[in-house]
Design an enzyme around this catalytic site. Structure first.
Site, PDB file in Angstrom:
ATOM      1  N   LYS A   1      28.765  57.242 120.460  1.00  0.00           N
ATOM      2  CA  LYS A   1      27.710  58.264 120.461  1.00  0.00           C
ATOM      3  C   LYS A   1      26.609  57.883 119.477  1.00  0.00           C
ATOM      4  O   LYS A   1      25.422  58.028 119.764  1.00  0.00           O
ATOM      5  CB  LYS A   1      28.316  59.634 120.110  1.00  0.00           C
ATOM      6  CG  LYS A   1      29.128  60.198 121.277  1.00  0.00           C
ATOM      7  CD  LYS A   1      30.023  61.357 120.915  1.00  0.00           C
ATOM      8  CE  LYS A   1      30.940  61.655 122.113  1.00  0.00           C
ATOM      9  NZ  LYS A   1      31.968  62.657 121.842  1.00  0.00           N
TER      10      LYS A   1
ATOM     11  N   GLN B   1      33.928  66.413 117.258  1.00  0.00           N
ATOM     12  CA  GLN B   1      34.800  65.603 118.115  1.00  0.00           C
ATOM     13  C   GLN B   1      36.200  66.233 118.204  1.00  0.00           C
ATOM     14  O   GLN B   1      36.833  66.502 117.186  1.00  0.00           O
ATOM     15  CB  GLN B   1      34.888  64.174 117.548  1.00  0.00           C
ATOM     16  CG  GLN B   1      35.651  63.199 118.412  1.00  0.00           C
ATOM     17  CD  GLN B   1      34.978  62.943 119.761  1.00  0.00           C
ATOM     18  OE1 GLN B   1      33.777  62.752 119.850  1.00  0.00           O
ATOM     19  NE2 GLN B   1      35.761  62.986 120.829  1.00  0.00           N
TER      20      GLN B   1
ATOM     21  N   ASP C   1      27.859  69.893 123.772  1.00  0.00           N
ATOM     22  CA  ASP C   1      29.048  69.626 124.592  1.00  0.00           C
ATOM     23  C   ASP C   1      29.229  70.713 125.660  1.00  0.00           C
ATOM     24  O   ASP C   1      30.045  70.563 126.569  1.00  0.00           O
ATOM     25  CB  ASP C   1      30.305  69.618 123.695  1.00  0.00           C
ATOM     26  CG  ASP C   1      30.778  68.212 123.380  1.00  0.00           C
ATOM     27  OD1 ASP C   1      30.449  67.294 124.160  1.00  0.00           O
ATOM     28  OD2 ASP C   1      31.478  68.034 122.355  1.00  0.00           O
TER      29      ASP C   1
END
Ligand code: NDP
Length: 282
Positions: A51, A95, A118
């Site tokens: 990322k 994460q 997300d």
């Protein structure tokens, strides 16, 4: 049979985004993403590094917060709270999975929905449900892009999704439904699975089991999208689909690696750009 090249489609998507980020910069708008990682899970480390690399490539400012495994809820929520108020940070990503002692749900809920790139926050999940969304869930959105770029028609097609997780299966089914497909969702309690899957014009596998989808489960000429990422004892990566044997029956198929995987990061970048635009009223 055509192999859908996720790497190439991801590269194309990222190049479009790079140009968009540059154009925003000219208007005085910068794009920023904060990535939080707790503990030292090796797979999470790889995802976070990828990322970061994608941000660098696209000209997106990124900050990484690598917190020790014994971080407590109070300090994690404190960090999120601070990032929520920062003007230079448009997207926040924590994460997953988190170490067991941390409350994943509370962490997701703490991220401001406007910065939830997300699309895991209940507000964004609800928006996806009603078809009025700003952020697309990254992996399913990547699959939709693969289908569109390959010229696969979706409207009116029988689509079967194997898997009903909140991250992949459920939002995948919703996105296909919003595009007027007839969608069936299968899971571990589905009876006569191969009977259902062999009626699919488009079959999406998100199970997490190597070589789970075998040729008898697939209709001749079907489009097969493999979302699975499984590591074999040999260390080799493979998907949920028995690629060598299934591919012979397909009109289109995605490989693993190099199919759905690279698209997820591209869509995360797209969400970050969307967040920056919205926060700057563009
Ligand atoms: P989950 O484990 O959360 O979900 C798996 C789903 O598969 C569940 O709904 C489960 O059913 C179903 N399932 C399990 N066994 C069977 C069976 N025998 N028959 C039918 N259905 C079954 O996984 P995720 O959705 O998070 O991920 C799925 C895969 O996709 C994994 O390999 C993961 O690594 C990969 N992945 C890839 C991403 C990418 O970037 N390409 C991103 C995210 C995930 P039930 O609900 O009944 O238990």
């Amino acid at each position: 049979m055509k192999i859908i090249d996720g790497k190439a489609i991801s590269a194309k998507t990222k190049e479009e985004l790079r140009l968009e980020v540059a154009a925003l910069k000219e208007k005085g708008v910068s794009v920023g993403l904060a990535v939080i990682i707790v503990g030292d899970d090796p797979a999470s480390r790889v995802y976070v590094n990828n990322k970061k690399k994608a941000c660098e490539l696209l000209g997106i400012y990124s900050e990484e917060y690598a917190l020790p495994a014994d971080t407590n809820m109070e300090s994690l929520l404190g960090l999120i709270e601070e990032l929520n108020t920062r003007k230079d940070i448009n997207g926040i990503l924590c994460q997953l999975p988190l170490p067991r002692h941390l409350d994943e749900k509370a962490v997701i809920n703490a991220i401001s929905p406007e910065k939830d790139v997300d699309a895991f926050h209940p507000v964004n999940v609800g928006k996806i449900m009603i078809g009025d969304f700003d952020f697309l869930p990254c992996t399913p959105a990547g699959v939709m892009r693969l289908l569109d770029e390959s010229g696969v028609e979706i409207e009116g097609k029988n689509c079967v999704v194997i898997g009903r997780s909140n991250i992949v299966g459920k939002p995948m089914s919703m996105l296909l439904l919003h595009r007027n497909a007839t969608v069936t969702i299968c899971h571990s309690r589905t009876r006569n699975l191969s009977e259902v899957t062999s009626k699919a014009d488009i079959l999406v596998a998100a199970v997490g089991k190597a070589n789970f989808v075998t040729p008898d489960m697939v209709k001749e000429g079907a489009v097969v999208i493999d979302v699975g990422i499984n590591r074999l004892p040999s260390g080799k990566l493979c998907g949920d689909v028995d690629f060598d044997n299934v591919s012979e029956k397909c009109s289109f198929i995605t490989p693993v690696p190099g199919g759905a995987g690279p698209m997820t990061i591209a869509m995360l970048m797209a969400n970050t750009v969307t967040a920056a635009k919205k926060q700057n009223n563009l």
